[in-house]
Scaffold this motif. Structure first.
Motif, PDB file in Angstrom:
ATOM      1  N   ARG A 187       0.829  -1.209   0.000  1.00 50.54           N
ATOM      2  CA  ARG A 187       0.000   0.000   0.000  1.00 50.54           C
ATOM      3  C   ARG A 187       0.864   1.261   0.000  1.00 50.54           C
ATOM      4  NH1 ARG A 187      -4.889  -0.743   4.254  1.00 50.54           N
ATOM      5  NH2 ARG A 187      -5.180   1.441   3.588  1.00 50.54           N
ATOM      6  N   VAL A 188       2.007   1.186   0.656  1.00 47.77           N
ATOM      7  CA  VAL A 188       2.925   2.334   0.618  1.00 47.77           C
ATOM      8  C   VAL A 188       3.428   2.548  -0.807  1.00 47.77           C
ATOM      9  CG1 VAL A 188       5.177   3.196   1.372  1.00 47.77           C
ATOM     10  CG2 VAL A 188       3.617   2.171   3.033  1.00 47.77           C
TER      11      VAL A 188
ATOM     12  N   PHE B 186       2.976  12.628   3.380  1.00 45.57           N
ATOM     13  CA  PHE B 186       3.227  11.211   3.106  1.00 45.57           C
ATOM     14  C   PHE B 186       3.358  10.419   4.403  1.00 45.57           C
ATOM     15  CE2 PHE B 186       6.285   7.756   2.415  1.00 45.57           C
ATOM     16  CZ  PHE B 186       5.626   7.037   1.427  1.00 45.57           C
TER      17      PHE B 186
ATOM     18  N   GLU C 219       0.899   6.586  -7.061  1.00 46.04           N
ATOM     19  CA  GLU C 219      -0.246   7.452  -7.341  1.00 46.04           C
ATOM     20  C   GLU C 219       0.018   8.913  -6.969  1.00 46.04           C
ATOM     21  OE1 GLU C 219      -3.424   5.737  -5.168  1.00 46.04           O
ATOM     22  OE2 GLU C 219      -3.519   3.900  -6.388  1.00 46.04           O
ATOM     23  N   ASN C 220       1.102   9.152  -6.263  1.00 45.98           N
ATOM     24  CA  ASN C 220       1.403  10.510  -5.807  1.00 45.98           C
ATOM     25  C   ASN C 220       1.960  11.336  -6.971  1.00 45.98           C
ATOM     26  OD1 ASN C 220       2.288  12.853  -4.514  1.00 45.98           O
ATOM     27  ND2 ASN C 220       2.985  11.739  -2.698  1.00 45.98           N
TER      28      ASN C 220
ATOM     29  N   ASP D  65       1.859   1.671  -3.545  1.00 44.15           N
ATOM     30  CA  ASP D  65       0.731   2.192  -4.322  1.00 44.15           C
ATOM     31  C   ASP D  65       0.586   3.698  -4.112  1.00 44.15           C
ATOM     32  OD1 ASP D  65       0.179  -0.307  -5.307  1.00 44.15           O
ATOM     33  OD2 ASP D  65      -1.353  -0.767  -3.790  1.00 44.15           O
ATOM     34  N   ASP D  66       0.782   4.120  -2.869  1.00 42.43           N
ATOM     35  CA  ASP D  66       0.698   5.555  -2.572  1.00 42.43           C
ATOM     36  C   ASP D  66       1.786   6.326  -3.317  1.00 42.43           C
ATOM     37  OD1 ASP D  66       1.531   8.044  -0.878  1.00 42.43           O
ATOM     38  OD2 ASP D  66      -0.496   7.563  -0.178  1.00 42.43           O
TER      39      ASP D  66
ATOM     40  N   ILE E 109      -2.041   4.091   7.169  1.00 40.68           N
ATOM     41  CA  ILE E 109      -2.003   2.738   6.599  1.00 40.68           C
ATOM     42  C   ILE E 109      -1.636   1.729   7.679  1.00 40.68           C
ATOM     43  CG2 ILE E 109      -0.780   1.230   4.979  1.00 40.68           C
ATOM     44  CD1 ILE E 109      -0.485   3.648   3.126  1.00 40.68           C
TER      45      ILE E 109
ATOM     46  N   ARG F 145      -0.021   9.783   5.898  1.00 38.30           N
ATOM     47  CA  ARG F 145      -0.728   8.711   5.182  1.00 38.30           C
ATOM     48  C   ARG F 145      -0.129   7.344   5.531  1.00 38.30           C
ATOM     49  NH1 ARG F 145      -0.195  12.379   0.873  1.00 38.30           N
ATOM     50  NH2 ARG F 145       1.376  11.049  -0.129  1.00 38.30           N
TER      51      ARG F 145
END
Length: 369
Positions: free
Chosen positions: A293-294, A345, A300-301, A296-297, A352, A348
């Motif tokens: 998930r990190v 970041f 997408e950032n 993916d972040d 997560i 976020r």
């Protein structure tokens, strides 16, 4: 001027008045009228021609602003000077109706040349102002930073010096000075001045080199020898650097030409590497999901790049923690924006971890247990 109408020998136009023939006075009067007409025509049509050639509205304004009068004077008096010289040459012709006293022959061309030189200097001086608009024309952000302002100042100062020097030569020539001796004298004086002010001259040309090559600009973080800090001002003699301790280093521009400059502001990206310590009791699948998930972040950032070189993965295990290495690349304009994006970041990332029930390892808490 053989083709000019020549009055008869007994014509009243050959009568003398104050050393001039009436014919000569009539020609001089016609020349004066011609100067006024040419000046008015130049003032009327020169701006129109310049506006047709120059496309930039800003440059048009500075180019034609208050410059039409000086240009009109230069053109009108310049043509008059040509006419006067032709009249003086015609005086040598036998039977010429043109007659002037020797003082007029000696000084009139010089006076006209003096006026032309002054008018051209004034006109050129006013044109120097277009340098700022030319620089602004090629500026992408429409905002002149400190470096560009310094460049404008340096170029304008150099142009003004050249204009004054060339104008002074023409003025001296119009006043009858021996230019050969004058230039030789200026050469000797200039050599002595250059030797006395060689450091200042080196710094000046160093500033020109910095402004033209642009190895850095105002706001960049640079390292020059043992000096490191943010460039806050670029002057003609020195560059000011603010260090991390908030002190100011005054760096002579000559040093910037002869010393390697490391510019952190020229980075295409800003790499961030860090390590997270997760609690050893965290579920393995949850840790794997955390890393995914990190990533993916990161992908997408919009403020990150080089996703293929970025990673978030477990790198070490100990009796107390799981170590996760993080590597990413920020696509930001400066340190302030980087800190802001990093803070977002991290928040976020914490969310997560909480969502997956993962706690971060804290050695102090372990010791209390």
């Amino acid at each position: 001027m053989d083709d000019l109408w020549t009055p008869a020998a007994d014509s009243s136009l050959r009568d003398e008045l104050f050393g001039f023939t009436t014919y000569t006075l009539a020609l001089l009067f016609a020349i004066i009228i011609g100067i006024l007409i040419v000046r008015l025509l130049t003032m009327r049509f020169a701006p129109t021609v310049l506006r047709t050639i120059i496309r930039s509205e800003a440059i048009k304004g500075k180019t034609v602003q208050d410059s039409d009068k000086a240009l009109g004077t230069a053109v009108g008096v310049g043509l008059a000077m040509v006419a006067i010289n032709l009249m003086i040459e015609d005086m040598e012709r036998t039977g010429s109706p043109i007659l002037m006293p020797s003082i007029a022959v000696s000084f009139l061309p010089g006076i006209l040349q003096f006026i032309v030189a002054i008018a051209l200097v004034v006109w050129a001086f006013r044109l120097v102002n277009i340098v700022q608009d030319v620089v602004a024309l090629f500026d992408n952000d429409d905002v002149l930073d400190g470096t560009e302002k310094t460049l404008i100042s340096a170029v304008q100062s150099t142009l003004r010096f050249v204009i004054i020097f060339v104008g002074a030569v023409f003025v001296a020539d119009s006043m009858g000075f021996d230019l050969t001796s004058l230039i030789a004298g200026l050469g000797i004086s200039g050599l002595a001045l250059a030797l006395a002010a060689k450091d200042s001259i080196s710094n000046f040309f160093g500033a020109i080199t910095v402004l033209l090559d642009r190895p850095f600009k105002v706001g960049d973080w640079i390292v020059v020898g043992t000096a490191e800090g943010e460039v806050i001002e670029i002057n003609l003699r020195t560059t000011l650097i603010r260090t991390s301790a908030d002190t100011i280093i005054t760096m002579p521009n000559a040093n910037l030409v002869n010393t390697p400059v490391e510019n952190w502001g020229k980075r295409r990206w800003r790499r961030w590497q860090t390590k997270f310590h997760l609690d050893i009791n965290a579920d393995g699948d949850a840790v794997a999901s955390f890393c995914e998930r990190v990533m993916d972040d990161i992908k997408e950032n919009p403020k990150t790049l080089k996703e293929d070189s970025s990673f978030c993965q477990v790198s070490m295990i100990s009796a107390t923690s799981l170590d996760v290495d993080l590597n990413l690349y920020w696509d930001v304009s400066g340190g302030v924006e980087e800190r802001q994006e990093r803070a977002k970041f991290i928040i976020r990332l914490k969310n997560i971890a909480e969502d997956l029930g993962i706690e971060f390892y804290d050695g102090r808490v372990r010791q209390q247990r």
